[in-house]
Design a protein around this motif. Structure first.
Motif, PDB file in Angstrom:
ATOM      1  N   LYS A 295       1.414   2.217   3.358  1.00 33.43           N
ATOM      2  CA  LYS A 295       1.430   0.313   3.687  1.00 33.43           C
ATOM      3  C   LYS A 295       0.383  -0.367   3.123  1.00 33.43           C
ATOM      4  O   LYS A 295       0.879  -0.905   3.325  1.00 33.43           O
ATOM      5  N   HIS A 296      -0.735   0.033   2.327  1.00 32.59           N
ATOM      6  CA  HIS A 296      -2.057   0.136   2.178  1.00 32.59           C
ATOM      7  C   HIS A 296      -1.539   0.381   0.905  1.00 32.59           C
ATOM      8  O   HIS A 296      -2.184   1.516   0.906  1.00 32.59           O
ATOM      9  N   LEU A 297      -2.967  -0.581  -0.002  1.00 33.09           N
ATOM     10  CA  LEU A 297      -3.023   0.470  -1.625  1.00 33.09           C
ATOM     11  C   LEU A 297      -3.437  -0.752  -2.520  1.00 33.09           C
ATOM     12  O   LEU A 297      -4.111  -1.033  -2.152  1.00 33.09           O
ATOM     13  N   VAL A 298      -5.140   0.189  -2.647  1.00 34.92           N
ATOM     14  CA  VAL A 298      -6.197  -0.755  -2.985  1.00 34.92           C
ATOM     15  C   VAL A 298      -6.740  -0.070  -3.950  1.00 34.92           C
ATOM     16  O   VAL A 298      -6.343   0.803  -4.692  1.00 34.92           O
ATOM     17  N   MET A 299      -6.093  -0.817  -4.669  1.00 40.16           N
ATOM     18  CA  MET A 299      -6.970  -0.018  -6.581  1.00 40.16           C
ATOM     19  C   MET A 299      -7.477  -1.063  -7.435  1.00 40.16           C
ATOM     20  O   MET A 299      -7.458  -2.319  -7.949  1.00 40.16           O
ATOM     21  N   GLY A 300      -8.200  -0.574  -8.486  1.00 42.17           N
ATOM     22  CA  GLY A 300      -8.545  -1.364  -9.236  1.00 42.17           C
ATOM     23  C   GLY A 300      -7.587  -1.910 -11.008  1.00 42.17           C
ATOM     24  O   GLY A 300      -6.348  -1.543 -10.522  1.00 42.17           O
ATOM     25  N   MET A 301      -8.022  -2.628 -11.803  1.00 41.57           N
ATOM     26  CA  MET A 301      -6.816  -3.243 -12.905  1.00 41.57           C
ATOM     27  C   MET A 301      -6.709  -2.422 -13.488  1.00 41.57           C
ATOM     28  O   MET A 301      -6.043  -2.236 -14.401  1.00 41.57           O
ATOM     29  N   THR A 302      -7.774  -0.962 -14.010  1.00 41.45           N
ATOM     30  CA  THR A 302      -6.912  -0.291 -14.737  1.00 41.45           C
ATOM     31  C   THR A 302      -6.438   1.135 -14.537  1.00 41.45           C
ATOM     32  O   THR A 302      -6.185   2.143 -14.754  1.00 41.45           O
ATOM     33  N   ASN A 303      -6.013   0.775 -13.335  1.00 45.64           N
ATOM     34  CA  ASN A 303      -5.325   2.112 -12.099  1.00 45.64           C
ATOM     35  C   ASN A 303      -3.573   2.406 -12.764  1.00 45.64           C
ATOM     36  O   ASN A 303      -3.626   0.999 -13.443  1.00 45.64           O
ATOM     37  N   LYS A 304      -3.416   3.301 -12.611  1.00 48.80           N
ATOM     38  CA  LYS A 304      -2.330   3.365 -12.742  1.00 48.80           C
ATOM     39  C   LYS A 304      -2.054   4.070 -11.055  1.00 48.80           C
ATOM     40  O   LYS A 304      -1.358   5.418 -10.781  1.00 48.80           O
ATOM     41  N   LYS A 305      -0.707   3.076 -10.580  1.00 47.61           N
ATOM     42  CA  LYS A 305      -0.019   3.696  -9.812  1.00 47.61           C
ATOM     43  C   LYS A 305       0.838   2.822  -8.903  1.00 47.61           C
ATOM     44  O   LYS A 305       2.001   2.646  -9.573  1.00 47.61           O
ATOM     45  N   SER A 306       1.629   3.830  -7.810  1.00 50.94           N
ATOM     46  CA  SER A 306       3.337   3.208  -7.147  1.00 50.94           C
ATOM     47  C   SER A 306       3.335   3.233  -6.574  1.00 50.94           C
ATOM     48  O   SER A 306       2.690   4.271  -5.585  1.00 50.94           O
ATOM     49  N   LEU A 307       4.183   2.095  -5.433  1.00 55.79           N
ATOM     50  CA  LEU A 307       4.677   2.354  -4.468  1.00 55.79           C
ATOM     51  C   LEU A 307       6.132   2.925  -4.577  1.00 55.79           C
ATOM     52  O   LEU A 307       7.112   2.816  -5.392  1.00 55.79           O
ATOM     53  N   LYS A 308       6.746   3.215  -3.150  1.00 54.70           N
ATOM     54  CA  LYS A 308       7.764   3.765  -3.020  1.00 54.70           C
ATOM     55  C   LYS A 308       8.615   3.064  -1.656  1.00 54.70           C
ATOM     56  O   LYS A 308       8.180   2.743  -0.611  1.00 54.70           O
ATOM     57  N   CYS A 309       9.745   3.695  -1.864  1.00 55.13           N
ATOM     58  CA  CYS A 309      10.895   2.765  -0.503  1.00 55.13           C
ATOM     59  C   CYS A 309      11.842   3.920  -0.868  1.00 55.13           C
ATOM     60  O   CYS A 309      12.772   4.632  -1.630  1.00 55.13           O
ATOM     61  N   GLU A 310      12.704   4.505   0.594  1.00 57.26           N
ATOM     62  CA  GLU A 310      13.867   5.286   0.639  1.00 57.26           C
ATOM     63  C   GLU A 310      14.286   4.412   1.723  1.00 57.26           C
ATOM     64  O   GLU A 310      13.256   3.886   2.498  1.00 57.26           O
ATOM     65  N   GLN A 311      15.832   4.175   1.443  1.00 55.59           N
ATOM     66  CA  GLN A 311      16.550   3.960   2.877  1.00 55.59           C
ATOM     67  C   GLN A 311      17.839   5.474   2.697  1.00 55.59           C
ATOM     68  O   GLN A 311      18.675   5.580   1.456  1.00 55.59           O
ATOM     69  N   HIS A 312      18.540   5.144   3.509  1.00 52.09           N
ATOM     70  CA  HIS A 312      19.651   6.191   3.954  1.00 52.09           C
ATOM     71  C   HIS A 312      21.219   6.258   5.046  1.00 52.09           C
ATOM     72  O   HIS A 312      21.112   6.537   5.697  1.00 52.09           O
ATOM     73  N   MET A 313      20.409   4.731   4.560  1.00 49.62           N
ATOM     74  CA  MET A 313      22.354   3.410   4.996  1.00 49.62           C
ATOM     75  C   MET A 313      22.977   3.865   4.179  1.00 49.62           C
ATOM     76  O   MET A 313      23.801   3.354   3.918  1.00 49.62           O
ATOM     77  N   GLY A 314      22.705   4.668   2.225  1.00 45.21           N
ATOM     78  CA  GLY A 314      24.661   4.704   1.884  1.00 45.21           C
ATOM     79  C   GLY A 314      24.119   2.810   1.324  1.00 45.21           C
ATOM     80  O   GLY A 314      25.335   2.946   0.744  1.00 45.21           O
TER      81      GLY A 314
END
Lengths: 120, 112
Positions: A9-28
């Motif tokens: 829900k919240h993410l704080v990162m520096g300019m050199t970081n690598k991060k990922s946002l994730k999303c999931e749905q089960h509505m077909g």
């Protein structure tokens, strides 16, 4: 299940970081989207996946890299971001038009609650 | 251009009607939508109208579409404090409903 779930829900990162946002749905749903929303602004389309293939890229910088591992999941990989990339990132899904008789659907987007990203 | 314009702010008294206006750009849009966004949350579809319709009513919501002027409006009857939010109109870009362009958003404030 009519939810689109986004993590974190919240993410704080520096300019050199690598991060990922994730999303999931089960509505077909077969179409999934990433939108970026700055404060007091409307959502701006970034990417659309249709049947797990990238169908729209709105000229997004390569430091944002989308990935659709399967029809239920959508990721947004982040690398070398800038402070101006701080925003609310919204994921959405919709029923693909080819699934509805007549070939046209309402195009309703189901949105997640968003991931609020802060780049320091 | 792809600018979809809305007035920024609307303040109404509880129980009154609210009218939120939107001017869109693409005359070939097939569907036009109204979404609601509460603070810190994603967007929720309120209603939509197909481009061959002039009006659609859904409980407290009435959507009016003037294709000639590319003008869309959302009327909320008996506005409640729970209706306080930001309202976005959105247009589909031609027949490709995978791409929606959102309006600039109208913040509705309802006071007792």
């Amino acid at each position: 299940d009519t939810e689109v779930t986004q993590t974190p829900k919240h993410l704080v990162m520096g300019m050199t970081n690598k991060k990922s946002l994730k999303c999931e749905q089960h509505m077909g749903h077969r179409a999934m989207y990433w939108y970026k929303q700055k404060a007091k602004k409307p959502p701006e389309l970034m990417f659309v996946y249709s049947y797990e293939k990238l169908s729209i890229n709105e000229s997004v910088p390569s430091r944002f890299s989308p990935e659709c591992p399967n029809s239920s999941l959508l990721n947004l990989h982040l690398h070398a971001l800038q402070p101006e990339d701080s925003a609310l990132y919204l994921c959405a899904s919709s029923q693909d038009r080819s699934e509805v008789a007549g070939g046209l659907n309402t195009g309703e987007l189901f949105f997640g609650e968003g991931s609020r990203l802060t780049v320091l | 251009g792809e600018d979809v314009e809305q007035s920024l702010f609307l303040s109404v008294r509880e129980g009154d009607s609210s009218v939120i206006n939107c001017t869109y750009t693409d005359s070939s849009s097939t569907y036009l939508y109204w979404y609601k966004q509460e603070p810190g949350a994603g967007l929720q579809l309120l209603t939509y109208i197909f481009s061959n319709m002039d009006m659609k009513q859904d409980q407290r919501l009435t959507v009016l579409l003037n294709k000639k002027d590319k003008h869309l409006s959302l009327r909320i009857a008996d506005t409640q404090t729970g209706d306080s939010a930001i309202y976005f109109c959105a247009e589909s870009m031609g027949y490709n409903t995978d791409k929606l362009i959102f309006g600039t958003g109208t913040r509705l404030q309802v006071f007792p």
